[in-house]
Structures are given as C-alpha cells and as structure tokens.
Design a protein around this motif. Structure first.
Motif, PDB file in Angstrom:
ATOM      1  N   HIS A  80       0.824  -1.217   0.000  1.00  0.00           N
ATOM      2  CA  HIS A  80       0.000   0.000   0.000  1.00  0.00           C
ATOM      3  C   HIS A  80       0.857   1.267   0.000  1.00  0.00           C
ATOM      4  O   HIS A  80       0.377   2.345  -0.365  1.00  0.00           O
ATOM      5  CB  HIS A  80      -0.915   0.010   1.235  1.00  0.00           C
ATOM      6  CG  HIS A  80      -0.182   0.091   2.535  1.00  0.00           C
ATOM      7  ND1 HIS A  80       0.426  -1.008   3.132  1.00  0.00           N
ATOM      8  CD2 HIS A  80       0.066   1.155   3.351  1.00  0.00           C
ATOM      9  CE1 HIS A  80       0.993  -0.636   4.256  1.00  0.00           C
ATOM     10  NE2 HIS A  80       0.804   0.675   4.423  1.00  0.00           N
ATOM     11  N   ARG A  81       2.115   1.119   0.389  1.00  0.00           N
ATOM     12  CA  ARG A  81       2.997   2.285   0.457  1.00  0.00           C
ATOM     13  C   ARG A  81       3.438   2.762  -0.932  1.00  0.00           C
ATOM     14  O   ARG A  81       3.841   3.912  -1.077  1.00  0.00           O
ATOM     15  CB  ARG A  81       4.246   1.970   1.298  1.00  0.00           C
ATOM     16  CG  ARG A  81       3.957   1.801   2.784  1.00  0.00           C
ATOM     17  CD  ARG A  81       5.223   1.415   3.517  1.00  0.00           C
ATOM     18  NE  ARG A  81       5.041   1.393   4.964  1.00  0.00           N
ATOM     19  CZ  ARG A  81       5.318   2.410   5.782  1.00  0.00           C
ATOM     20  NH1 ARG A  81       5.780   3.544   5.270  1.00  0.00           N
ATOM     21  NH2 ARG A  81       5.134   2.300   7.083  1.00  0.00           N
ATOM     22  N   TRP A  82       3.409   1.874  -1.914  1.00  0.00           N
ATOM     23  CA  TRP A  82       3.905   2.271  -3.235  1.00  0.00           C
ATOM     24  C   TRP A  82       2.909   2.046  -4.377  1.00  0.00           C
ATOM     25  O   TRP A  82       3.189   2.386  -5.510  1.00  0.00           O
ATOM     26  CB  TRP A  82       5.202   1.515  -3.548  1.00  0.00           C
ATOM     27  CG  TRP A  82       5.032   0.018  -3.658  1.00  0.00           C
ATOM     28  CD1 TRP A  82       4.415  -0.690  -4.654  1.00  0.00           C
ATOM     29  CD2 TRP A  82       5.487  -0.958  -2.719  1.00  0.00           C
ATOM     30  NE1 TRP A  82       4.457  -2.039  -4.409  1.00  0.00           N
ATOM     31  CE2 TRP A  82       5.112  -2.239  -3.218  1.00  0.00           C
ATOM     32  CE3 TRP A  82       6.195  -0.897  -1.523  1.00  0.00           C
ATOM     33  CZ2 TRP A  82       5.407  -3.418  -2.544  1.00  0.00           C
ATOM     34  CZ3 TRP A  82       6.478  -2.078  -0.851  1.00  0.00           C
ATOM     35  CH2 TRP A  82       6.095  -3.318  -1.364  1.00  0.00           C
ATOM     36  N   SER A  83       1.753   1.489  -4.087  1.00  0.00           N
ATOM     37  CA  SER A  83       0.830   1.109  -5.153  1.00  0.00           C
ATOM     38  C   SER A  83       0.435   2.295  -6.032  1.00  0.00           C
ATOM     39  O   SER A  83       0.415   2.190  -7.270  1.00  0.00           O
ATOM     40  CB  SER A  83      -0.428   0.451  -4.567  1.00  0.00           C
ATOM     41  OG  SER A  83      -1.252  -0.034  -5.605  1.00  0.00           O
ATOM     42  N   ARG A  84       0.123   3.425  -5.428  1.00  0.00           N
ATOM     43  CA  ARG A  84      -0.261   4.605  -6.215  1.00  0.00           C
ATOM     44  C   ARG A  84       0.906   5.094  -7.068  1.00  0.00           C
ATOM     45  O   ARG A  84       0.712   5.494  -8.227  1.00  0.00           O
ATOM     46  CB  ARG A  84      -0.736   5.726  -5.283  1.00  0.00           C
ATOM     47  CG  ARG A  84      -1.111   7.018  -6.004  1.00  0.00           C
ATOM     48  CD  ARG A  84      -2.305   6.835  -6.913  1.00  0.00           C
ATOM     49  NE  ARG A  84      -2.511   8.012  -7.763  1.00  0.00           N
ATOM     50  CZ  ARG A  84      -3.522   8.141  -8.621  1.00  0.00           C
ATOM     51  NH1 ARG A  84      -4.418   7.187  -8.744  1.00  0.00           N
ATOM     52  NH2 ARG A  84      -3.621   9.223  -9.356  1.00  0.00           N
ATOM     53  N   SER A  85       2.100   5.040  -6.533  1.00  0.00           N
ATOM     54  CA  SER A  85       3.277   5.463  -7.299  1.00  0.00           C
ATOM     55  C   SER A  85       3.482   4.558  -8.511  1.00  0.00           C
ATOM     56  O   SER A  85       3.759   5.040  -9.616  1.00  0.00           O
ATOM     57  CB  SER A  85       4.525   5.446  -6.411  1.00  0.00           C
ATOM     58  OG  SER A  85       4.400   6.341  -5.326  1.00  0.00           O
ATOM     59  N   ILE A  86       3.337   3.249  -8.318  1.00  0.00           N
ATOM     60  CA  ILE A  86       3.500   2.316  -9.426  1.00  0.00           C
ATOM     61  C   ILE A  86       2.422   2.546 -10.477  1.00  0.00           C
ATOM     62  O   ILE A  86       2.679   2.503 -11.687  1.00  0.00           O
ATOM     63  CB  ILE A  86       3.461   0.866  -8.917  1.00  0.00           C
ATOM     64  CG1 ILE A  86       4.679   0.590  -8.029  1.00  0.00           C
ATOM     65  CG2 ILE A  86       3.420  -0.117 -10.076  1.00  0.00           C
ATOM     66  CD1 ILE A  86       6.017   0.812  -8.725  1.00  0.00           C
ATOM     67  N   GLN A  87       1.214   2.803 -10.027  1.00  0.00           N
ATOM     68  CA  GLN A  87       0.132   3.124 -10.966  1.00  0.00           C
ATOM     69  C   GLN A  87       0.513   4.321 -11.832  1.00  0.00           C
ATOM     70  O   GLN A  87       0.311   4.315 -13.050  1.00  0.00           O
ATOM     71  CB  GLN A  87      -1.139   3.429 -10.186  1.00  0.00           C
ATOM     72  CG  GLN A  87      -2.308   3.906 -11.044  1.00  0.00           C
ATOM     73  CD  GLN A  87      -3.444   4.423 -10.192  1.00  0.00           C
ATOM     74  OE1 GLN A  87      -3.761   3.865  -9.136  1.00  0.00           O
ATOM     75  NE2 GLN A  87      -4.072   5.497 -10.628  1.00  0.00           N
ATOM     76  N   ASN A  88       1.086   5.349 -11.220  1.00  0.00           N
ATOM     77  CA  ASN A  88       1.479   6.545 -11.965  1.00  0.00           C
ATOM     78  C   ASN A  88       2.619   6.259 -12.941  1.00  0.00           C
ATOM     79  O   ASN A  88       2.642   6.793 -14.053  1.00  0.00           O
ATOM     80  CB  ASN A  88       1.896   7.657 -10.994  1.00  0.00           C
ATOM     81  CG  ASN A  88       0.721   8.233 -10.238  1.00  0.00           C
ATOM     82  OD1 ASN A  88      -0.419   8.172 -10.697  1.00  0.00           O
ATOM     83  ND2 ASN A  88       0.977   8.788  -9.060  1.00  0.00           N
ATOM     84  N   VAL A  89       3.562   5.424 -12.514  1.00  0.00           N
ATOM     85  CA  VAL A  89       4.655   5.041 -13.408  1.00  0.00           C
ATOM     86  C   VAL A  89       4.104   4.312 -14.632  1.00  0.00           C
ATOM     87  O   VAL A  89       4.459   4.614 -15.776  1.00  0.00           O
ATOM     88  CB  VAL A  89       5.683   4.147 -12.676  1.00  0.00           C
ATOM     89  CG1 VAL A  89       6.659   3.536 -13.681  1.00  0.00           C
ATOM     90  CG2 VAL A  89       6.448   4.942 -11.629  1.00  0.00           C
ATOM     91  N   VAL A  90       3.232   3.353 -14.383  1.00  0.00           N
ATOM     92  CA  VAL A  90       2.646   2.578 -15.481  1.00  0.00           C
ATOM     93  C   VAL A  90       1.879   3.506 -16.427  1.00  0.00           C
ATOM     94  O   VAL A  90       1.955   3.359 -17.653  1.00  0.00           O
ATOM     95  CB  VAL A  90       1.727   1.465 -14.938  1.00  0.00           C
ATOM     96  CG1 VAL A  90       0.994   0.764 -16.083  1.00  0.00           C
ATOM     97  CG2 VAL A  90       2.535   0.456 -14.139  1.00  0.00           C
ATOM     98  N   ALA A  91       1.169   4.469 -15.869  1.00  0.00           N
ATOM     99  CA  ALA A  91       0.395   5.392 -16.704  1.00  0.00           C
ATOM    100  C   ALA A  91       1.304   6.220 -17.613  1.00  0.00           C
ATOM    101  O   ALA A  91       0.979   6.430 -18.794  1.00  0.00           O
ATOM    102  CB  ALA A  91      -0.450   6.314 -15.825  1.00  0.00           C
TER     103      ALA A  91
END
Length: 251
Positions: A105-116
């Motif tokens: 949960h600490r990095w999920s949003r960041s990874i989502q943004n990277v993928v985007a």
C-alpha cells in the motif's frame, strides 16, 4: 512518545508473571518495521519526484503538434521514464526482502502513476514502438510494461514485488482522462484527426472494460468514470460536426 518508547528499555522491571522475552521480541520487530518503513518512504519519495518530472514533460503534448511528438517523447523517455525505471528497480530490490502485501500500500499509487506514464508515452508513439515514429494508438500489455520496468507482473506463486492487474487497470483509466483532455486541445491546434483517433481508442477501451468482471470497488468506480471521458470527447466531435469541420469520411 512512540509506541516503542512507551515499553521502556528495562524488561527486568516486569514481574515474574510475564516472560520478558515477549516484549524483547515485540521491541525488536517493531523497530525493524520502523526502519523498513523509513527506507520505503525515502525510496518512494525519490520515485515520486521522478514521476512528477515525467508527468511534467508529458504535459507538453497539450501544446505540441502531433508531428513533433517523436522529439518530445524522446526527451520524456530519457529524462522522465528512465529515472522511473531505476527508481522502481530500487524499490523492487528492497521491498522483495519483505512480505509484499504487508507494505504494498505504500507504493501502489506510485507504481500506478509510473505505469500510466509508460502507457501514455507508448500510445503517443514512444517506448521503442515498432510502428513508425509518431504513429499513435499502441497499447502496451501488462507484460510489456513489466519488461520495460524489469519487474514481474501479476505474481501468484511467490511473495515478491510485482505489478498487479489492478495497478495496470487504474493506469489505463488515468490515460483515458489525459487523452480526453488532449482530444480537446488538439482541436485548438487544428489536429482534428488526432481527436478522432483518441475518440475511437477510448470507446474501444471502455468497451473492453465492460467485458471484465471487476471485484475491486476502486477499480470499478474508476472504470465507470471512463464513460465520462468518452462523453467528453463525443461532445467535442459533435461540435465539430455541427461546424462542418470533420473530414468527409467522418462527417
């Protein structure tokens, strides 16, 4: 005062009814979690800076003619996405030492943004596309994204860092939002063909979403929002049709 501090450092003061080793264990593991959390915070903070840089570079698509996308995307890849790849690599190497679902949960949003950012760059004609430079519409699979980031995807058989299907789907909803904005701005720049191309892609993507059996509430709500991105672009095209500004084959 921290939880660890409240325990104190003198288990010998405990009565004989409680084994001091219990609190020694809790103290040691609690301190380990704090250290892991601090390290993850530092890694994700650096990664988020790279993401912000990449998103800033990509924002120039809204004021750049599509014919100039190749040079813009080259800069995005070199100074935006490459640092993201390195940051994700550091995150993957460190976090894979610990239980994935305890900390993801600490990095999920960041990874989502990277993928985007990777999906959008590829769609616009970048990321080593085999298509002609500047050719639009390439949608990377989750496996292709994993290859670019050099990390596994949708792992089920071991406890390690990976990109989840949910993160990929959420990233897709992010790029539909960005593309719907681009559709309007491309009209301002006189590139109606780009608007039409975006419209077809978003409609096809939304139709694909309807085939999915979405269990995750967040993903389902974000996918539902895509229909508003579709409508936004449809409104632009409708206005162009009223003004007789569409190409003859689309009028």
């Amino acid at each position: 005062m921290s939880v660890m501090a409240s325990f104190g450092n003198s288990p010998a003061n405990l009565s004989g009814m409680i084994d001091p080793a219990i609190f020694e264990y809790l103290k040691a593991h609690g301190e380990e979690e704090i250290l892991v959390g601090d390290k993850l915070h530092n890694i994700t903070t650096a990664l988020n800076r790279h993401i912000s840089t990449c998103q800033g570079l990509l924002s120039h698509i809204h004021s750049t003619a599509s014919s100039n996308f190749p040079s813009l995307l080259k800069n995005v890849e070199e100074t935006g996405i490459q640092p993201e790849i390195e940051g994700v690599g550091e995150l993957a190497q460190f976090s894979s030492q610990f239980p994935y679902y305890k900390y993801n949960h600490r990095w999920s949003r960041s990874i989502q943004n990277v993928v985007a950012t990777i999906l959008l760059t590829a769609w616009l004609g970048g990321m080593g596309s085999e298509a002609r430079p500047g050719e639009l519409g390439r949608l990377l699979t989750i496996e292709e994204v994993g290859e670019i980031l050099k990390v596994p995807v949708n792992v089920k058989d071991r406890d390690t860092f990976h990109i989840t299907i949910e993160e990929y789907l959420l990233a897709l909803t992010d790029i539909t939002d960005e593309l719907s904005r681009l559709a309007m701005n491309s009209v301002t720049m006189g590139d109606v063909s780009l608007t039409l191309h975006i419209s077809k892609f978003i409609k096809d993507l939304f139709a694909g979403f309807q085939l999915l059996n979405l269990k995750n509430d967040i993903v389902r709500k974000r996918v539902d929002a895509v229909k508003y991105h579709v409508k936004k672009v449809e409104d632009v095209i409708y206005d162009l049709a009223l003004r007789n500004l569409l190409p003859a084959t689309n009028a």
